[in-house]
Design an enzyme around this catalytic site. Structure first.
Site, short mmCIF file in Angstrom:
data_model
loop_
_atom_site.label_atom_id
_atom_site.label_comp_id
_atom_site.label_asym_id
_atom_site.label_seq_id
_atom_site.Cartn_x
_atom_site.Cartn_y
_atom_site.Cartn_z
N SER A 286 -13.66 28.20 19.42
CA SER A 286 -13.40 29.11 20.54
C SER A 286 -14.28 30.34 20.40
O SER A 286 -14.71 30.71 19.31
CB SER A 286 -11.93 29.51 20.58
OG SER A 286 -11.55 30.25 19.43
N HIS B 4 -12.88 30.71 15.29
CA HIS B 4 -13.12 31.53 16.47
C HIS B 4 -14.35 32.40 16.24
O HIS B 4 -14.48 33.03 15.19
CB HIS B 4 -11.91 32.41 16.77
CG HIS B 4 -12.11 33.32 17.94
ND1 HIS B 4 -12.21 32.85 19.23
CD2 HIS B 4 -12.24 34.68 18.03
CE1 HIS B 4 -12.39 33.87 20.07
NE2 HIS B 4 -12.41 34.98 19.35
N SER B 5 -15.27 32.42 17.20
CA SER B 5 -16.44 33.27 17.16
C SER B 5 -17.28 32.93 15.93
O SER B 5 -17.77 31.80 15.80
CB SER B 5 -16.01 34.75 17.18
OG SER B 5 -17.07 35.59 17.51
N LEU B 6 -17.48 33.86 14.99
CA LEU B 6 -18.18 33.53 13.74
C LEU B 6 -17.50 32.34 13.06
O LEU B 6 -18.17 31.45 12.52
CB LEU B 6 -18.17 34.74 12.80
CG LEU B 6 -18.65 34.49 11.37
CD1 LEU B 6 -20.13 34.13 11.34
CD2 LEU B 6 -18.37 35.71 10.50
#
Length: 573
Positions: free
Chosen positions: A403, A376-378
Protein backbone atom coordinates in the site's frame (compact mmCIF):
# COMPACT_ATOMS: atom_id res chain seq x y z
CA UNK A 1 20.14 33.61 44.83
CA UNK A 2 21.00 30.79 47.22
CA UNK A 3 24.53 29.77 46.06
CA UNK A 4 24.05 26.17 47.24
CA UNK A 5 20.70 25.45 45.62
CA UNK A 6 19.03 25.17 42.25
CA UNK A 7 16.20 27.49 41.27
CA UNK A 8 13.58 26.26 38.83
CA UNK A 9 10.95 28.55 37.34
CA UNK A 10 7.87 27.34 35.52
CA UNK A 11 6.85 30.27 33.32
CA UNK A 12 3.52 30.59 31.52
CA UNK A 13 4.47 31.94 28.09
CA UNK A 14 1.07 31.56 26.41
CA UNK A 15 0.57 35.31 26.07
CA UNK A 16 1.22 36.78 22.63
CA UNK A 17 1.10 40.37 23.88
CA UNK A 18 3.83 39.70 26.44
CA UNK A 19 5.84 37.78 23.87
CA UNK A 20 5.76 40.77 21.52
CA UNK A 21 7.06 42.95 24.38
CA UNK A 22 9.74 40.44 25.31
CA UNK A 23 11.25 40.01 21.84
CA UNK A 24 13.01 43.36 22.33
CA UNK A 25 15.23 41.47 24.81
CA UNK A 26 16.37 38.96 22.18
CA UNK A 27 19.21 39.66 19.76
CA UNK A 28 17.95 39.94 16.16
CA UNK A 29 19.98 36.87 15.18
CA UNK A 30 18.23 34.77 17.85
CA UNK A 31 14.79 35.96 16.77
CA UNK A 32 15.63 35.20 13.15
CA UNK A 33 16.94 31.73 14.06
CA UNK A 34 13.78 30.79 15.92
CA UNK A 35 11.51 32.24 13.25
CA UNK A 36 13.28 30.26 10.53
CA UNK A 37 13.22 26.93 12.34
CA UNK A 38 9.99 26.94 14.28
CA UNK A 39 6.66 26.90 12.50
CA UNK A 40 4.41 25.82 15.38
CA UNK A 41 4.13 27.54 18.77
CA UNK A 42 6.51 30.23 17.56
CA UNK A 43 5.28 32.86 20.01
CA UNK A 44 5.59 30.49 22.97
CA UNK A 45 9.14 29.53 22.06
CA UNK A 46 10.16 33.14 21.64
CA UNK A 47 8.65 33.77 25.06
CA UNK A 48 10.61 30.87 26.54
CA UNK A 49 13.90 32.34 25.27
CA UNK A 50 12.97 35.73 26.71
CA UNK A 51 12.17 34.16 30.09
CA UNK A 52 15.57 32.43 30.14
CA UNK A 53 17.32 35.71 29.35
CA UNK A 54 15.46 37.63 32.06
CA UNK A 55 16.08 35.07 34.80
CA UNK A 56 19.69 34.35 33.84
CA UNK A 57 20.45 38.08 33.79
CA UNK A 58 19.01 38.47 37.29
CA UNK A 59 21.17 35.63 38.55
CA UNK A 60 24.29 37.00 36.82
CA UNK A 61 23.70 40.53 38.06
CA UNK A 62 23.50 42.14 34.63
CA UNK A 63 20.78 43.59 32.45
CA UNK A 64 19.09 41.22 29.98
CA UNK A 65 20.40 43.25 27.03
CA UNK A 66 23.98 42.78 28.30
CA UNK A 67 23.68 39.02 28.57
CA UNK A 68 25.52 36.98 25.95
CA UNK A 69 23.85 33.57 25.64
CA UNK A 70 25.66 31.08 23.44
CA UNK A 71 24.71 27.57 22.46
CA UNK A 72 26.80 24.46 22.35
CA UNK A 73 26.55 22.34 19.17
CA UNK A 74 23.84 20.24 20.83
CA UNK A 75 21.76 23.35 21.62
CA UNK A 76 22.55 23.66 25.35
CA UNK A 77 22.62 27.38 26.36
CA UNK A 78 25.48 28.85 28.39
CA UNK A 79 26.58 32.33 29.46
CA UNK A 80 29.59 33.24 27.36
CA UNK A 81 31.02 36.42 28.81
CA UNK A 82 30.25 36.39 32.53
CA UNK A 83 31.34 34.05 35.25
CA UNK A 84 27.76 33.38 35.99
CA UNK A 85 25.52 30.48 36.90
CA UNK A 86 24.75 27.34 34.96
CA UNK A 87 21.47 27.60 33.07
CA UNK A 88 19.03 25.33 31.27
CA UNK A 89 15.78 25.81 29.35
CA UNK A 90 12.90 23.55 28.39
CA UNK A 91 9.60 24.30 26.68
CA UNK A 92 6.42 22.27 26.28
CA UNK A 93 2.95 23.56 25.47
CA UNK A 94 2.20 26.81 27.26
CA UNK A 95 5.06 26.53 29.75
CA UNK A 96 8.78 27.19 29.77
CA UNK A 97 11.04 25.68 32.42
CA UNK A 98 14.17 27.59 33.42
CA UNK A 99 16.82 26.24 35.82
CA UNK A 100 19.62 28.33 37.30
CA UNK A 101 22.31 27.21 39.76
CA UNK A 102 25.92 27.89 40.73
CA UNK A 103 26.59 24.43 42.13
CA UNK A 104 27.22 22.50 38.91
CA UNK A 105 25.97 21.62 35.42
CA UNK A 106 22.18 21.72 35.31
CA UNK A 107 19.43 20.42 33.05
CA UNK A 108 15.68 20.94 33.25
CA UNK A 109 12.98 19.22 31.24
CA UNK A 110 9.22 19.61 31.14
CA UNK A 111 6.89 17.45 29.07
CA UNK A 112 3.25 18.22 28.40
CA UNK A 113 1.40 14.91 28.68
CA UNK A 114 -0.17 14.01 25.37
CA UNK A 115 -1.61 10.92 23.72
CA UNK A 116 1.10 8.64 22.37
CA UNK A 117 0.01 6.13 19.76
CA UNK A 118 2.70 3.59 20.59
CA UNK A 119 3.27 3.87 24.34
CA UNK A 120 5.00 0.54 24.65
CA UNK A 121 7.29 1.21 21.69
CA UNK A 122 8.32 4.54 23.21
CA UNK A 123 9.00 2.85 26.55
CA UNK A 124 11.23 0.27 24.89
CA UNK A 125 13.07 3.02 23.04
CA UNK A 126 13.90 5.19 26.05
CA UNK A 127 14.22 2.69 28.92
CA UNK A 128 16.82 0.16 29.90
CA UNK A 129 15.70 -3.45 30.31
CA UNK A 130 15.43 -3.07 34.10
CA UNK A 131 13.45 0.18 33.80
CA UNK A 132 11.12 -1.37 31.25
CA UNK A 133 10.45 -4.36 33.48
CA UNK A 134 9.60 -1.97 36.32
CA UNK A 135 7.36 0.10 34.03
CA UNK A 136 5.35 -3.00 33.12
CA UNK A 137 4.18 -3.25 36.74
CA UNK A 138 2.08 -0.10 36.30
CA UNK A 139 -1.59 -0.33 35.50
CA UNK A 140 -2.99 1.29 32.39
CA UNK A 141 -4.14 4.40 34.25
CA UNK A 142 -0.63 5.32 35.49
CA UNK A 143 1.58 3.95 32.71
CA UNK A 144 1.51 7.11 30.56
CA UNK A 145 2.27 9.45 33.46
CA UNK A 146 5.12 7.26 34.65
CA UNK A 147 6.59 7.22 31.14
CA UNK A 148 6.54 11.01 30.83
CA UNK A 149 8.02 11.47 34.29
CA UNK A 150 10.92 9.16 33.43
CA UNK A 151 11.37 10.99 30.14
CA UNK A 152 11.93 14.25 32.07
CA UNK A 153 14.47 12.59 34.38
CA UNK A 154 16.54 11.30 31.52
CA UNK A 155 16.46 14.35 29.31
CA UNK A 156 17.28 16.64 32.26
CA UNK A 157 20.42 14.57 32.90
CA UNK A 158 21.41 14.56 29.23
CA UNK A 159 20.93 18.33 29.04
CA UNK A 160 23.11 18.84 32.11
CA UNK A 161 25.81 16.66 30.52
CA UNK A 162 25.64 18.72 27.34
CA UNK A 163 24.70 15.68 25.27
CA UNK A 164 21.12 16.53 24.35
CA UNK A 165 19.47 13.43 22.94
CA UNK A 166 22.76 12.44 21.33
CA UNK A 167 23.57 10.50 24.49
CA UNK A 168 20.51 8.29 24.10
CA UNK A 169 17.68 8.28 26.62
CA UNK A 170 18.25 4.62 27.48
CA UNK A 171 21.86 5.39 28.50
CA UNK A 172 20.53 7.25 31.55
CA UNK A 173 19.10 4.76 34.05
CA UNK A 174 16.79 5.94 36.81
CA UNK A 175 14.64 4.29 39.45
CA UNK A 176 12.11 5.21 42.12
CA UNK A 177 12.03 3.89 45.66
CA UNK A 178 9.08 5.79 47.13
CA UNK A 179 10.87 9.03 47.97
CA UNK A 180 11.59 10.34 44.49
CA UNK A 181 13.83 9.52 41.56
CA UNK A 182 17.24 7.93 42.01
CA UNK A 183 19.90 8.13 39.32
CA UNK A 184 21.43 4.71 38.76
CA UNK A 185 23.70 5.09 35.73
CA UNK A 186 25.05 7.72 33.31
CA UNK A 187 26.21 7.37 29.71
CA UNK A 188 29.65 5.83 29.23
CA UNK A 189 32.41 8.22 30.21
CA UNK A 190 30.12 10.59 32.14
CA UNK A 191 31.27 9.54 35.60
CA UNK A 192 29.44 8.16 38.61
CA UNK A 193 25.73 8.67 39.13
CA UNK A 194 26.21 9.07 42.91
CA UNK A 195 27.58 12.58 42.36
CA UNK A 196 24.27 13.90 41.06
CA UNK A 197 21.01 15.35 42.36
CA UNK A 198 17.70 14.61 40.63
CA UNK A 199 14.42 16.30 41.56
CA UNK A 200 10.94 15.31 40.33
CA UNK A 201 8.43 18.20 40.51
CA UNK A 202 5.49 16.07 39.40
CA UNK A 203 5.58 13.36 42.05
CA UNK A 204 2.10 12.09 42.93
CA UNK A 205 2.79 12.90 46.59
CA UNK A 206 3.68 16.54 45.85
CA UNK A 207 2.42 18.07 42.61
CA UNK A 208 4.60 21.17 42.62
CA UNK A 209 4.29 21.50 38.83
CA UNK A 210 1.15 21.04 36.71
CA UNK A 211 2.99 18.81 34.22
CA UNK A 212 5.92 16.36 34.35
CA UNK A 213 9.02 18.37 35.27
CA UNK A 214 12.46 17.31 36.46
CA UNK A 215 15.80 18.99 37.15
CA UNK A 216 19.22 17.36 37.31
CA UNK A 217 22.34 18.92 38.83
CA UNK A 218 25.86 17.57 38.53
CA UNK A 219 26.50 17.91 42.26
CA UNK A 220 25.27 15.92 45.27
CA UNK A 221 22.50 16.92 47.67
CA UNK A 222 21.49 20.18 45.99
CA UNK A 223 18.33 21.71 47.52
CA UNK A 224 15.57 22.95 45.24
CA UNK A 225 13.60 26.17 45.16
CA UNK A 226 10.67 26.08 42.74
CA UNK A 227 8.78 29.15 41.47
CA UNK A 228 5.73 29.60 39.26
CA UNK A 229 5.27 32.82 37.36
CA UNK A 230 4.31 34.19 33.95
CA UNK A 231 6.13 36.07 31.23
CA UNK A 232 3.91 39.08 31.88
CA UNK A 233 4.99 39.07 35.54
CA UNK A 234 8.67 38.77 34.63
CA UNK A 235 8.37 41.83 32.38
CA UNK A 236 6.98 43.99 35.18
CA UNK A 237 9.71 46.19 36.73
CA UNK A 238 10.63 45.83 40.39
CA UNK A 239 8.87 42.52 41.05
CA UNK A 240 11.84 40.62 42.43
CA UNK A 241 12.28 38.51 39.35
CA UNK A 242 14.96 36.30 40.82
CA UNK A 243 12.52 35.08 43.47
CA UNK A 244 8.93 35.50 42.29
CA UNK A 245 6.68 35.53 45.28
CA UNK A 246 3.87 33.70 43.57
CA UNK A 247 3.41 29.95 44.12
CA UNK A 248 6.84 29.30 45.64
CA UNK A 249 7.68 26.03 47.37
CA UNK A 250 10.86 24.47 48.69
CA UNK A 251 12.11 20.95 48.49
CA UNK A 252 14.68 19.38 50.82
CA UNK A 253 17.97 18.17 49.46
CA UNK A 254 17.97 14.82 47.78
CA UNK A 255 18.44 11.74 49.87
CA UNK A 256 21.38 9.41 49.59
CA UNK A 257 21.44 7.93 46.10
CA UNK A 258 21.70 4.33 47.22
CA UNK A 259 20.66 1.81 44.58
CA UNK A 260 17.09 0.54 44.98
CA UNK A 261 16.24 -3.10 45.40
CA UNK A 262 16.82 -4.88 42.12
CA UNK A 263 13.75 -6.22 40.36
CA UNK A 264 13.74 -9.12 38.00
CA UNK A 265 12.13 -8.72 34.56
CA UNK A 266 9.18 -10.80 35.72
CA UNK A 267 8.62 -8.92 38.96
CA UNK A 268 4.96 -8.52 39.92
CA UNK A 269 3.68 -9.28 36.44
CA UNK A 270 0.31 -10.16 37.95
CA UNK A 271 -0.43 -6.45 38.09
CA UNK A 272 0.25 -5.93 34.40
CA UNK A 273 -2.93 -5.27 32.47
CA UNK A 274 -3.83 -7.58 29.63
CA UNK A 275 -3.49 -5.10 26.78
CA UNK A 276 0.03 -4.31 27.95
CA UNK A 277 0.96 -7.97 27.85
CA UNK A 278 -0.46 -8.24 24.37
CA UNK A 279 1.73 -5.34 23.29
CA UNK A 280 4.90 -6.87 24.58
CA UNK A 281 4.40 -10.60 24.01
CA UNK A 282 7.73 -10.72 22.24
CA UNK A 283 8.34 -14.06 20.60
CA UNK A 284 11.57 -12.85 18.96
CA UNK A 285 13.74 -9.91 20.05
CA UNK A 286 13.41 -8.24 16.67
CA UNK A 287 9.77 -9.05 15.97
CA UNK A 288 6.57 -8.21 17.80
CA UNK A 289 3.62 -10.59 17.96
CA UNK A 290 0.09 -9.37 18.64
CA UNK A 291 -1.48 -12.78 19.02
CA UNK A 292 -0.93 -14.75 22.21
CA UNK A 293 -1.17 -18.03 20.33
CA UNK A 294 1.97 -19.84 19.31
CA UNK A 295 3.24 -19.28 15.73
CA UNK A 296 1.89 -22.63 14.55
CA UNK A 297 -1.58 -22.14 16.03
CA UNK A 298 -2.89 -20.02 13.11
CA UNK A 299 -2.92 -21.33 9.54
CA UNK A 300 -1.67 -17.99 8.15
CA UNK A 301 0.83 -15.48 9.54
CA UNK A 302 0.79 -11.88 8.32
CA UNK A 303 4.22 -10.18 8.57
CA UNK A 304 4.07 -6.39 8.29
CA UNK A 305 7.01 -4.11 7.45
CA UNK A 306 6.48 -0.49 8.61
CA UNK A 307 6.53 2.75 6.63
CA UNK A 308 9.35 5.33 6.65
CA UNK A 309 9.99 6.43 10.21
CA UNK A 310 7.39 3.98 11.48
CA UNK A 311 7.27 1.09 13.89
CA UNK A 312 5.43 -2.19 13.94
CA UNK A 313 3.26 -0.96 16.81
CA UNK A 314 1.33 1.27 14.38
CA UNK A 315 -0.10 -1.87 12.75
CA UNK A 316 -1.28 -3.52 15.96
CA UNK A 317 -4.93 -2.40 15.42
CA UNK A 318 -5.04 -4.65 12.36
CA UNK A 319 -5.43 -7.59 14.76
CA UNK A 320 -8.96 -6.33 15.51
CA UNK A 321 -10.23 -7.09 12.03
CA UNK A 322 -8.01 -9.94 10.87
CA UNK A 323 -9.77 -13.25 10.21
CA UNK A 324 -9.61 -15.69 13.11
CA UNK A 325 -7.08 -17.88 11.31
CA UNK A 326 -4.56 -15.08 10.60
CA UNK A 327 -1.84 -14.17 13.09
CA UNK A 328 -0.18 -10.72 13.03
CA UNK A 329 3.59 -10.23 13.30
CA UNK A 330 5.62 -7.07 12.76
CA UNK A 331 9.22 -6.69 11.61
CA UNK A 332 10.94 -3.50 12.77
CA UNK A 333 13.92 -2.02 10.95
CA UNK A 334 17.30 -1.67 12.68
CA UNK A 335 17.48 1.63 14.57
CA UNK A 336 13.67 1.77 14.92
CA UNK A 337 11.27 1.06 17.78
CA UNK A 338 12.33 -2.05 19.73
CA UNK A 339 15.58 -2.15 17.71
CA UNK A 340 16.43 1.47 18.50
CA UNK A 341 19.83 0.57 19.95
CA UNK A 342 20.98 -0.97 16.69
CA UNK A 343 22.59 1.22 14.02
CA UNK A 344 20.50 2.20 11.02
CA UNK A 345 21.23 0.31 7.82
CA UNK A 346 21.48 2.86 5.02
CA UNK A 347 21.81 0.53 2.01
CA UNK A 348 19.04 -1.43 0.32
CA UNK A 349 20.74 -4.80 -0.02
CA UNK A 350 21.91 -5.21 3.59
CA UNK A 351 18.59 -3.88 4.93
CA UNK A 352 16.50 -6.31 2.87
CA UNK A 353 18.86 -9.13 3.90
CA UNK A 354 18.44 -8.20 7.57
CA UNK A 355 14.64 -8.23 7.39
CA UNK A 356 14.63 -11.48 5.43
CA UNK A 357 16.77 -13.08 8.14
CA UNK A 358 14.22 -11.91 10.72
CA UNK A 359 11.43 -13.42 8.67
CA UNK A 360 13.17 -16.79 8.25
CA UNK A 361 13.87 -16.92 11.99
CA UNK A 362 10.15 -16.43 12.68
CA UNK A 363 8.92 -19.07 10.26
CA UNK A 364 8.67 -22.57 11.66
CA UNK A 365 11.72 -24.52 10.51
CA UNK A 366 10.96 -27.24 7.99
CA UNK A 367 7.24 -26.49 7.83
CA UNK A 368 5.02 -25.41 4.97
CA UNK A 369 3.66 -22.48 6.98
CA UNK A 370 1.50 -20.12 4.96
CA UNK A 371 2.57 -16.51 5.35
CA UNK A 372 1.82 -13.11 3.85
CA UNK A 373 4.23 -10.20 3.46
CA UNK A 374 2.73 -6.73 3.83
CA UNK A 375 4.24 -3.26 3.76
CA UNK A 376 3.24 0.37 3.45
CA UNK A 377 5.19 2.99 1.48
CA UNK A 378 8.88 2.22 2.16
CA UNK A 379 7.66 -1.00 3.75
CA UNK A 380 5.99 -2.00 0.48
CA UNK A 381 9.32 -1.94 -1.33
CA UNK A 382 11.03 -3.80 1.51
CA UNK A 383 8.29 -6.46 1.52
CA UNK A 384 8.72 -6.81 -2.24
CA UNK A 385 12.49 -7.25 -1.89
CA UNK A 386 11.94 -9.82 0.88
CA UNK A 387 9.48 -11.71 -1.34
CA UNK A 388 12.14 -11.90 -4.07
CA UNK A 389 14.69 -13.28 -1.60
CA UNK A 390 12.27 -15.81 -0.15
CA UNK A 391 11.28 -16.93 -3.64
CA UNK A 392 14.94 -17.49 -4.45
CA UNK A 393 15.23 -19.98 -1.56
CA UNK A 394 12.02 -21.77 -2.48
CA UNK A 395 9.79 -20.32 0.25
CA UNK A 396 7.70 -17.56 -1.37
CA UNK A 397 4.84 -15.87 0.46
CA UNK A 398 1.28 -16.81 -0.37
CA UNK A 399 0.46 -13.13 -0.96
CA UNK A 400 2.26 -9.78 -1.18
CA UNK A 401 0.06 -7.00 0.24
CA UNK A 402 1.37 -3.49 -0.53
CA UNK A 403 0.00 0.00 0.00
CA UNK A 404 0.95 3.64 -0.48
CA UNK A 405 3.65 3.03 -3.08
CA UNK A 406 3.99 2.93 -6.86
CA UNK A 407 5.31 -0.24 -8.44
CA UNK A 408 9.07 -0.88 -7.98
CA UNK A 409 9.91 -0.35 -11.66
CA UNK A 410 8.54 3.21 -11.91
CA UNK A 411 9.66 6.52 -10.49
CA UNK A 412 8.29 8.70 -7.74
CA UNK A 413 5.07 10.68 -8.00
CA UNK A 414 6.74 13.61 -6.23
CA UNK A 415 10.08 15.35 -6.18
CA UNK A 416 12.59 13.84 -3.73
CA UNK A 417 12.59 15.65 -0.40
CA UNK A 418 15.13 13.79 1.75
CA UNK A 419 17.92 16.28 0.96
CA UNK A 420 15.98 19.44 1.86
CA UNK A 421 16.89 21.65 4.81
CA UNK A 422 14.95 20.85 7.98
CA UNK A 423 12.22 23.48 7.68
CA UNK A 424 11.52 22.72 4.01
CA UNK A 425 11.79 18.99 4.65
CA UNK A 426 9.15 19.11 7.39
CA UNK A 427 6.85 21.25 5.27
CA UNK A 428 7.20 18.78 2.40
CA UNK A 429 6.47 15.78 4.64
CA UNK A 430 3.33 17.47 5.95
CA UNK A 431 2.26 18.31 2.39
CA UNK A 432 2.72 14.71 1.29
CA UNK A 433 0.67 13.28 4.13
CA UNK A 434 2.64 13.76 7.33
CA UNK A 435 2.94 10.93 9.82
CA UNK A 436 0.11 8.86 11.28
CA UNK A 437 1.09 9.47 14.93
CA UNK A 438 1.59 13.24 14.83
CA UNK A 439 5.34 13.06 15.55
CA UNK A 440 6.00 16.12 13.37
CA UNK A 441 3.80 18.23 15.65
CA UNK A 442 5.72 17.36 18.81
CA UNK A 443 8.98 19.34 19.07
CA UNK A 444 10.60 17.00 21.60
CA UNK A 445 9.76 13.80 19.70
CA UNK A 446 10.76 15.50 16.47
CA UNK A 447 14.36 15.80 17.62
CA UNK A 448 14.58 12.02 17.91
CA UNK A 449 12.42 11.32 14.89
CA UNK A 450 13.78 13.67 12.22
CA UNK A 451 17.14 11.96 11.44
CA UNK A 452 15.44 8.56 11.29
CA UNK A 453 12.67 9.79 8.98
CA UNK A 454 15.15 11.51 6.68
CA UNK A 455 17.29 8.35 6.42
CA UNK A 456 14.23 6.22 5.62
CA UNK A 457 13.00 8.61 2.96
CA UNK A 458 16.44 8.66 1.36
CA UNK A 459 16.13 4.90 0.96
CA UNK A 460 12.60 5.15 -0.42
CA UNK A 461 13.46 7.95 -2.87
CA UNK A 462 16.69 6.43 -4.23
CA UNK A 463 15.41 2.89 -4.75
CA UNK A 464 16.11 1.25 -8.10
CA UNK A 465 14.57 -2.10 -8.94
CA UNK A 466 17.31 -4.70 -9.42
CA UNK A 467 17.10 -6.81 -12.59
CA UNK A 468 15.15 -10.02 -12.25
CA UNK A 469 11.97 -11.82 -13.27
CA UNK A 470 8.52 -11.04 -11.82
CA UNK A 471 7.26 -12.93 -8.81
CA UNK A 472 4.98 -15.92 -9.08
CA UNK A 473 3.10 -14.48 -6.09
CA UNK A 474 -0.33 -12.79 -6.06
CA UNK A 475 -0.21 -9.09 -5.21
CA UNK A 476 -2.90 -7.04 -3.47
CA UNK A 477 -2.21 -3.30 -3.85
CA UNK A 478 -4.02 -0.51 -1.99
CA UNK A 479 -3.81 3.26 -2.37
CA UNK A 480 -5.47 6.36 -0.95
CA UNK A 481 -7.58 8.28 -3.42
CA UNK A 482 -5.82 11.57 -2.58
CA UNK A 483 -2.35 10.22 -1.87
CA UNK A 484 0.27 12.42 -3.56
CA UNK A 485 2.88 9.66 -3.27
CA UNK A 486 1.13 7.38 -5.77
CA UNK A 487 -0.38 7.84 -9.21
CA UNK A 488 -2.45 5.73 -11.59
CA UNK A 489 0.33 4.58 -13.88
CA UNK A 490 2.56 3.83 -10.90
CA UNK A 491 -0.09 1.64 -9.27
CA UNK A 492 -0.75 -0.20 -12.51
CA UNK A 493 2.97 -0.96 -12.64
CA UNK A 494 2.56 -3.50 -9.83
CA UNK A 495 1.10 -5.73 -12.56
CA UNK A 496 4.59 -6.08 -14.04
CA UNK A 497 5.84 -7.64 -10.81
CA UNK A 498 3.72 -10.80 -10.82
CA UNK A 499 2.85 -13.65 -13.13
CA UNK A 500 -0.06 -14.46 -10.80
CA UNK A 501 -2.91 -12.04 -10.02
CA UNK A 502 -3.08 -8.37 -9.11
CA UNK A 503 -5.96 -7.05 -6.99
CA UNK A 504 -5.92 -3.24 -7.01
CA UNK A 505 -8.03 -1.11 -4.66
CA UNK A 506 -8.22 2.69 -4.39
CA UNK A 507 -9.92 3.82 -1.19
CA UNK A 508 -10.92 7.17 0.27
CA UNK A 509 -7.99 8.71 2.12
CA UNK A 510 -4.53 10.17 1.61
CA UNK A 511 -1.23 8.46 2.38
CA UNK A 512 -2.35 6.88 5.67
CA UNK A 513 -5.77 5.32 5.26
CA UNK A 514 -5.46 2.09 7.24
CA UNK A 515 -7.97 3.11 9.90
CA UNK A 516 -10.78 3.21 7.33
CA UNK A 517 -13.45 0.49 7.54
CA UNK A 518 -13.16 0.04 3.77
CA UNK A 519 -9.51 -1.00 4.05
CA UNK A 520 -10.28 -3.44 6.85
CA UNK A 521 -13.11 -4.98 4.82
CA UNK A 522 -11.11 -5.32 1.61
CA UNK A 523 -7.92 -6.60 3.25
CA UNK A 524 -9.82 -9.08 5.42
CA UNK A 525 -11.66 -10.46 2.40
CA UNK A 526 -8.39 -10.95 0.53
CA UNK A 527 -6.73 -12.72 3.46
CA UNK A 528 -9.72 -15.01 4.00
CA UNK A 529 -9.10 -16.50 0.57
CA UNK A 530 -5.86 -17.99 1.93
CA UNK A 531 -7.57 -19.87 4.76
CA UNK A 532 -8.73 -23.47 4.61
CA UNK A 533 -12.30 -23.76 3.35
CA UNK A 534 -13.74 -24.57 6.78
CA UNK A 535 -12.22 -21.38 8.29
CA UNK A 536 -12.89 -18.87 5.56
CA UNK A 537 -15.92 -16.81 4.68
CA UNK A 538 -17.04 -16.45 1.10
CA UNK A 539 -15.32 -13.38 -0.38
CA UNK A 540 -15.87 -11.48 -3.60
CA UNK A 541 -13.94 -12.65 -6.62
CA UNK A 542 -10.80 -10.68 -7.46
CA UNK A 543 -11.39 -7.56 -9.45
CA UNK A 544 -9.41 -4.62 -10.75
CA UNK A 545 -10.60 -1.13 -9.84
CA UNK A 546 -11.03 1.28 -12.74
CA UNK A 547 -8.73 3.99 -11.48
CA UNK A 548 -10.17 6.72 -13.68
CA UNK A 549 -13.48 6.23 -11.87
CA UNK A 550 -12.09 6.14 -8.35
CA UNK A 551 -9.55 8.96 -8.23
CA UNK A 552 -10.74 12.54 -8.24
CA UNK A 553 -9.22 14.49 -11.14
CA UNK A 554 -7.63 11.30 -12.46
CA UNK A 555 -6.54 11.53 -16.10
CA UNK A 556 -8.93 9.89 -18.53
CA UNK A 557 -6.77 10.08 -21.63
CA UNK A 558 -6.01 7.34 -24.13
CA UNK A 559 -2.84 6.12 -22.40
CA UNK A 560 -4.60 5.44 -19.08
CA UNK A 561 -7.58 3.78 -20.75
CA UNK A 562 -5.28 1.54 -22.77
CA UNK A 563 -3.45 0.54 -19.61
CA UNK A 564 -6.72 -0.31 -17.86
CA UNK A 565 -7.95 -2.28 -20.88
CA UNK A 566 -4.68 -4.20 -20.90
CA UNK A 567 -5.05 -5.04 -17.21
CA UNK A 568 -8.64 -6.19 -17.56
CA UNK A 569 -7.83 -8.39 -20.56
CA UNK A 570 -4.53 -9.70 -19.20
CA UNK A 571 -4.15 -13.23 -17.91
CA UNK A 572 -2.43 -11.70 -14.89
CA UNK A 573 -5.73 -10.50 -13.44
Amino acid sequence: MDPTGVHVWLVDVDDERSVRRSTALLPPAETARLSAVITRDRHRRLGAQAALRILAAEAAGVRPAELLVRREPNGKPFLAHVRGPHISLSHSGRYAGVAVTRTGPVGVDIEEQRPVGHLDGLARTMMSDAEYAWWLTHDEATASESLFRHWTYKEAVLKALGLGLGGGLSSVVCAEDGGGPVLRALPAGAGRATGWTLHDLFRPEQRAAPLPCAVAVGAPDVPLQFHRTSLAELLEPGNGRAHPARDTCRSPASRSLAPPVARSPGHDRSRSFRSRKERVAMSHPMSASYDEASPGAAPVTLFVVPHAGGSGAYYRPWSRWLPAGVRLETLDLPGHSIRIREPLIAEWGPLADDLTAQLRARLSAGSDQIYVLAGHSLGALLAYEMARRMTAVGAPPALLLVSGRNGPAVGLSHRPIHGLADARFLDAVERLGGTPDGALRDPEMLRMYLPLLRADLRLAETYTRPPGPPLDVPIAAFAGRWDQMTDDQGLIAWNRETTASLDLRVLDGSHFFHDSPAFATEARARLERLLPVDQSVASPAPRTVALAETRENAPTGTALQEALDHLQNSSHV
